[in-house]
Design a protein around this motif. Structure first.
Motif, PDB file in Angstrom:
ATOM      1  N   ASP A 110       0.825  -1.208   0.000  1.00 15.36           N
ATOM      2  CA  ASP A 110       0.000   0.000   0.000  1.00 15.36           C
ATOM      3  C   ASP A 110       0.858   1.257   0.000  1.00 15.36           C
ATOM      4  OD1 ASP A 110      -2.199  -1.660   0.101  1.00 15.36           O
ATOM      5  OD2 ASP A 110      -2.536  -1.399   2.245  1.00 15.36           O
ATOM      6  N   LEU A 111       1.854   1.296   0.867  1.00 14.90           N
ATOM      7  CA  LEU A 111       2.695   2.492   0.964  1.00 14.90           C
ATOM      8  C   LEU A 111       3.519   2.696  -0.308  1.00 14.90           C
ATOM      9  CD1 LEU A 111       3.869   2.306   4.693  1.00 14.90           C
ATOM     10  CD2 LEU A 111       2.113   3.786   3.701  1.00 14.90           C
ATOM     11  N   LYS A 112       3.989   1.612  -0.912  1.00 13.42           N
ATOM     12  CA  LYS A 112       4.711   1.733  -2.180  1.00 13.42           C
ATOM     13  C   LYS A 112       3.800   2.329  -3.255  1.00 13.42           C
ATOM     14  CE  LYS A 112       7.701  -2.261  -1.296  1.00 13.42           C
ATOM     15  NZ  LYS A 112       7.985  -3.674  -1.636  1.00 13.42           N
ATOM     16  N   THR A 113       2.564   1.832  -3.286  1.00  9.79           N
ATOM     17  CA  THR A 113       1.615   2.320  -4.290  1.00  9.79           C
ATOM     18  C   THR A 113       1.269   3.785  -4.054  1.00  9.79           C
ATOM     19  OG1 THR A 113       0.687   0.085  -4.463  1.00  9.79           O
ATOM     20  CG2 THR A 113      -0.636   1.899  -5.344  1.00  9.79           C
ATOM     21  N   PHE A 114       1.011   4.148  -2.798  1.00  7.95           N
ATOM     22  CA  PHE A 114       0.727   5.545  -2.482  1.00  7.95           C
ATOM     23  C   PHE A 114       1.860   6.448  -2.970  1.00  7.95           C
ATOM     24  CE2 PHE A 114      -1.905   4.242   1.522  1.00  7.95           C
ATOM     25  CZ  PHE A 114      -2.992   3.956   0.710  1.00  7.95           C
ATOM     26  N   GLN A 115       3.083   6.030  -2.685  1.00  5.74           N
ATOM     27  CA  GLN A 115       4.252   6.836  -3.082  1.00  5.74           C
ATOM     28  C   GLN A 115       4.298   7.010  -4.595  1.00  5.74           C
ATOM     29  OE1 GLN A 115       6.184   8.166  -0.806  1.00  5.74           O
ATOM     30  NE2 GLN A 115       7.941   8.935  -1.943  1.00  5.74           N
ATOM     31  N   MET A 116       4.055   5.927  -5.316  1.00  4.36           N
ATOM     32  CA  MET A 116       4.115   5.987  -6.775  1.00  4.36           C
ATOM     33  C   MET A 116       2.993   6.837  -7.373  1.00  4.36           C
ATOM     34  SD  MET A 116       6.857   4.446  -7.385  1.00  4.36           S
ATOM     35  CE  MET A 116       6.746   4.684  -9.148  1.00  4.36           C
ATOM     36  N   ARG A 117       1.896   6.996  -6.628  1.00  3.03           N
ATOM     37  CA  ARG A 117       0.782   7.799  -7.137  1.00  3.03           C
ATOM     38  C   ARG A 117       0.794   9.224  -6.592  1.00  3.03           C
ATOM     39  NH1 ARG A 117       0.385   7.192 -11.291  1.00  3.03           N
ATOM     40  NH2 ARG A 117      -1.610   8.290 -11.390  1.00  3.03           N
ATOM     41  N   GLY A 118       1.853   9.590  -5.891  1.00  2.00           N
ATOM     42  CA  GLY A 118       2.040  10.976  -5.496  1.00  2.00           C
ATOM     43  C   GLY A 118       1.196  11.442  -4.333  1.00  2.00           C
ATOM     44  N   VAL A 119       0.831  10.505  -3.441  1.00  2.00           N
ATOM     45  CA  VAL A 119       0.116  10.888  -2.224  1.00  2.00           C
ATOM     46  C   VAL A 119       0.944  10.451  -1.024  1.00  2.00           C
ATOM     47  CG1 VAL A 119      -2.150  10.759  -3.315  1.00  2.00           C
ATOM     48  CG2 VAL A 119      -1.241   8.736  -2.152  1.00  2.00           C
ATOM     49  N   PHE A 120       0.700  11.105   0.125  1.00  3.21           N
ATOM     50  CA  PHE A 120       1.443  10.781   1.333  1.00  3.21           C
ATOM     51  C   PHE A 120       0.690   9.718   2.121  1.00  3.21           C
ATOM     52  CE2 PHE A 120       2.544  11.237   5.800  1.00  3.21           C
ATOM     53  CZ  PHE A 120       3.932  11.234   5.746  1.00  3.21           C
ATOM     54  N   GLY A 121       1.334   8.574   2.331  1.00  2.00           N
ATOM     55  CA  GLY A 121       0.685   7.449   2.982  1.00  2.00           C
ATOM     56  C   GLY A 121       0.980   7.347   4.461  1.00  2.00           C
ATOM     57  N   THR A 122      -0.069   7.165   5.260  1.00  2.00           N
ATOM     58  CA  THR A 122       0.064   6.847   6.673  1.00  2.00           C
ATOM     59  C   THR A 122      -0.476   5.434   6.877  1.00  2.00           C
ATOM     60  OG1 THR A 122      -2.121   7.740   7.219  1.00  2.00           O
ATOM     61  CG2 THR A 122      -0.253   9.264   7.321  1.00  2.00           C
ATOM     62  N   SER A 123      -0.220   4.847   8.052  1.00  2.00           N
ATOM     63  CA  SER A 123      -0.614   3.446   8.230  1.00  2.00           C
ATOM     64  C   SER A 123      -1.016   3.133   9.659  1.00  2.00           C
ATOM     65  CB  SER A 123       0.530   2.518   7.808  1.00  2.00           C
ATOM     66  OG  SER A 123       1.665   2.712   8.640  1.00  2.00           O
ATOM     67  N   GLU A 133      -6.258   1.153  18.313  1.00  2.00           N
ATOM     68  CA  GLU A 133      -6.988   2.383  18.616  1.00  2.00           C
ATOM     69  C   GLU A 133      -6.048   3.578  18.750  1.00  2.00           C
ATOM     70  OE1 GLU A 133      -9.304   1.564  22.106  1.00  2.00           O
ATOM     71  OE2 GLU A 133     -11.041   0.970  20.912  1.00  2.00           O
ATOM     72  N   SER A 134      -4.910   3.358  19.389  1.00  2.00           N
ATOM     73  CA  SER A 134      -3.936   4.445  19.568  1.00  2.00           C
ATOM     74  C   SER A 134      -3.373   4.914  18.239  1.00  2.00           C
ATOM     75  CB  SER A 134      -2.800   3.986  20.487  1.00  2.00           C
ATOM     76  OG  SER A 134      -3.278   3.735  21.799  1.00  2.00           O
ATOM     77  N   GLN A 135      -3.123   3.961  17.333  1.00  2.00           N
ATOM     78  CA  GLN A 135      -2.625   4.327  16.003  1.00  2.00           C
ATOM     79  C   GLN A 135      -3.663   5.172  15.261  1.00  2.00           C
ATOM     80  OE1 GLN A 135      -0.358   1.055  13.732  1.00  2.00           O
ATOM     81  NE2 GLN A 135      -1.480  -0.110  15.270  1.00  2.00           N
ATOM     82  N   LEU A 136      -4.909   4.754  15.307  1.00  2.00           N
ATOM     83  CA  LEU A 136      -5.977   5.487  14.620  1.00  2.00           C
ATOM     84  C   LEU A 136      -6.127   6.895  15.185  1.00  2.00           C
ATOM     85  CD1 LEU A 136      -8.488   2.537  14.365  1.00  2.00           C
ATOM     86  CD2 LEU A 136      -7.630   3.835  12.413  1.00  2.00           C
ATOM     87  N   LYS A 137      -6.071   7.020  16.500  1.00  2.00           N
ATOM     88  CA  LYS A 137      -6.190   8.336  17.128  1.00  2.00           C
ATOM     89  C   LYS A 137      -5.009   9.236  16.747  1.00  2.00           C
ATOM     90  CE  LYS A 137      -7.056  10.700  21.520  1.00  2.00           C
ATOM     91  NZ  LYS A 137      -6.140  11.815  21.243  1.00  2.00           N
ATOM     92  N   ALA A 138      -3.811   8.644  16.725  1.00  2.00           N
ATOM     93  CA  ALA A 138      -2.624   9.425  16.368  1.00  2.00           C
ATOM     94  C   ALA A 138      -2.747   9.987  14.950  1.00  2.00           C
ATOM     95  CB  ALA A 138      -1.373   8.555  16.488  1.00  2.00           C
ATOM     96  N   ILE A 139      -3.256   9.175  14.025  1.00  2.00           N
ATOM     97  CA  ILE A 139      -3.452   9.644  12.649  1.00  2.00           C
ATOM     98  C   ILE A 139      -4.510  10.741  12.607  1.00  2.00           C
ATOM     99  CG2 ILE A 139      -4.184   8.980  10.321  1.00  2.00           C
ATOM    100  CD1 ILE A 139      -1.436   7.874  11.172  1.00  2.00           C
ATOM    101  N   ALA A 140      -5.633  10.495  13.283  1.00  2.00           N
ATOM    102  CA  ALA A 140      -6.740  11.461  13.258  1.00  2.00           C
ATOM    103  C   ALA A 140      -6.349  12.801  13.865  1.00  2.00           C
ATOM    104  CB  ALA A 140      -7.942  10.879  13.989  1.00  2.00           C
ATOM    105  N   ASP A 141      -5.498  12.776  14.873  1.00  2.00           N
ATOM    106  CA  ASP A 141      -5.134  14.007  15.586  1.00  2.00           C
ATOM    107  C   ASP A 141      -4.207  14.922  14.794  1.00  2.00           C
ATOM    108  OD1 ASP A 141      -6.650  13.301  17.756  1.00  2.00           O
ATOM    109  OD2 ASP A 141      -4.969  12.663  19.017  1.00  2.00           O
ATOM    110  N   ASP A 142      -3.504  14.367  13.795  1.00  2.00           N
ATOM    111  CA  ASP A 142      -2.427  15.164  13.200  1.00  2.00           C
ATOM    112  C   ASP A 142      -2.408  15.201  11.676  1.00  2.00           C
ATOM    113  OD1 ASP A 142      -0.142  16.817  13.582  1.00  2.00           O
ATOM    114  OD2 ASP A 142       1.174  15.135  13.118  1.00  2.00           O
ATOM    115  N   PHE A 143      -3.278  14.459  11.012  1.00  2.00           N
ATOM    116  CA  PHE A 143      -3.259  14.418   9.550  1.00  2.00           C
ATOM    117  C   PHE A 143      -4.641  14.737   8.990  1.00  2.00           C
ATOM    118  CE2 PHE A 143       0.159  11.705  11.028  1.00  2.00           C
ATOM    119  CZ  PHE A 143       1.216  12.053  10.197  1.00  2.00           C
TER     120      PHE A 143
END
Length: 275
Positions: free
Chosen positions: A24-37, A62-72
């Motif tokens: 997924d992250l490789k594909t995101f990079q190749m399509r010019g978007v910033f990938g989080t996980s 849950e902590s990973q999801l919250k971390a993404i939601a809080d900053d991206f």
């Protein structure tokens, strides 16, 4: 606010690098978007098989999801391997809590080598908890059969399965044709069913074992294109072209089902521009 398009993948880690979070992250990079996980499971696997699966604790997910939601500022996200009913329910509750935008659901059930990546008991949870939230669901034929109980053997039964998936709540259904109903067909056809239109996207079928991660890669590309604001039809055509080139130009890695070539589409575009 950043103008960079930001996307998210919620999936398992593939130590072999061909599928899951890595694809997924490789594909995101190749399509010019910033990938989080957000990682839901760590697998020990390579091109030959899956040898161990360690699911991530729910509080860590849950902590990973919250971390993404809080900053991206996530425009679109995809969900891949979840593994258990408990993880499915955890992810479903959290994505209702946060605004991650367009939701692409890739219902990962079985690895290319045949290993189960979703417990049988979890299929019902996926259908009831996640599928109704999905903007787009991208099952292959065996996955569509598992989610609907309908054996797909022709276009009529495929249409019935797609109708069932839409009745379960998915807004758009893309049934991928890699597991063709006609094994002799030279065409790989993906069927698309939405509220407003039904169409299909064709590509040549290639006789190759190097198809590990095709579903992850296709859905990740679709997620990236939708996040950039492209229409469903435009996004699907790009995703189809991306995975077709990734399969058509294999890397020849590993002794089993090798990974696809995530930079092949860019190389093909470069060649086309030079002509």
């Amino acid at each position: 606010m950043s103008k960079v398009v930001q996307v998210l993948t919620i999936a398992g880690s593939d130590s072999g690098g061909g599928a899951g979070i890595q694809a997924d992250l490789k594909t995101f990079q190749m399509r010019g978007v910033f990938g989080t996980s957000v990682i839901t499971a760590v697998t020990a696997q390579n091109t030959v098989g899956v040898f161990d699966i360690h699911t991530i604790p729910l509080n860590t997910i849950e902590s990973q999801l919250k971390a993404i939601a809080d900053d991206f500022q996530i425009k679109a996200f995809k969900v891949g391997m979840l593994g258990t009913s408990e993880i499915i329910e955890c992810v479903a509750e959290n994505i209702k809590r946060y605004d991650f935008g367009i939701f692409v659901l890739d219902p990962v059930m079985i690895a290319k080598g045949g290993s189960a990546l979703l417990q049988q008991s979890a299929i019902q949870s996926l259908s009831q908890k996640l599928l109704p939230l999905a903007t787009v669901i991208t099952p292959n034929i065996p996955e569509a059969e598992s989610l609907t109980g309908i054996q797909i053997h022709d276009e009529q039964s495929l249409l019935q399965a797609a109708k069932s998936l839409r009745q379960q709540g998915a807004k758009t259904v893309v049934i991928k044709g890699g597991h063709s109903m006609n094994s002799q067909s030279e065409i790989c056809r993906d069927w698309v069913f939405s509220e407003n239109e039904t169409f299909y996207v064709d590509s040549p079928r290639f006789n190759t074992p190097h198809t590990h991660g095709t579903g992850c890669t296709f859905s990740a590309c679709l997620t990236a294109e939708l996040a950039k604001g492209h229409s469903l039809k435009q996004a699907l055509h790009t995703a189809k072209a991306f995975i077709t080139q990734a399969i058509n130009q294999p890397l020849g890695i590993g002794q089993g089902h090798g990974p696809t070539n995530h930079w092949a589409y860019k190389d093909e575009q470069a060649v086309s521009l030079e002509r």
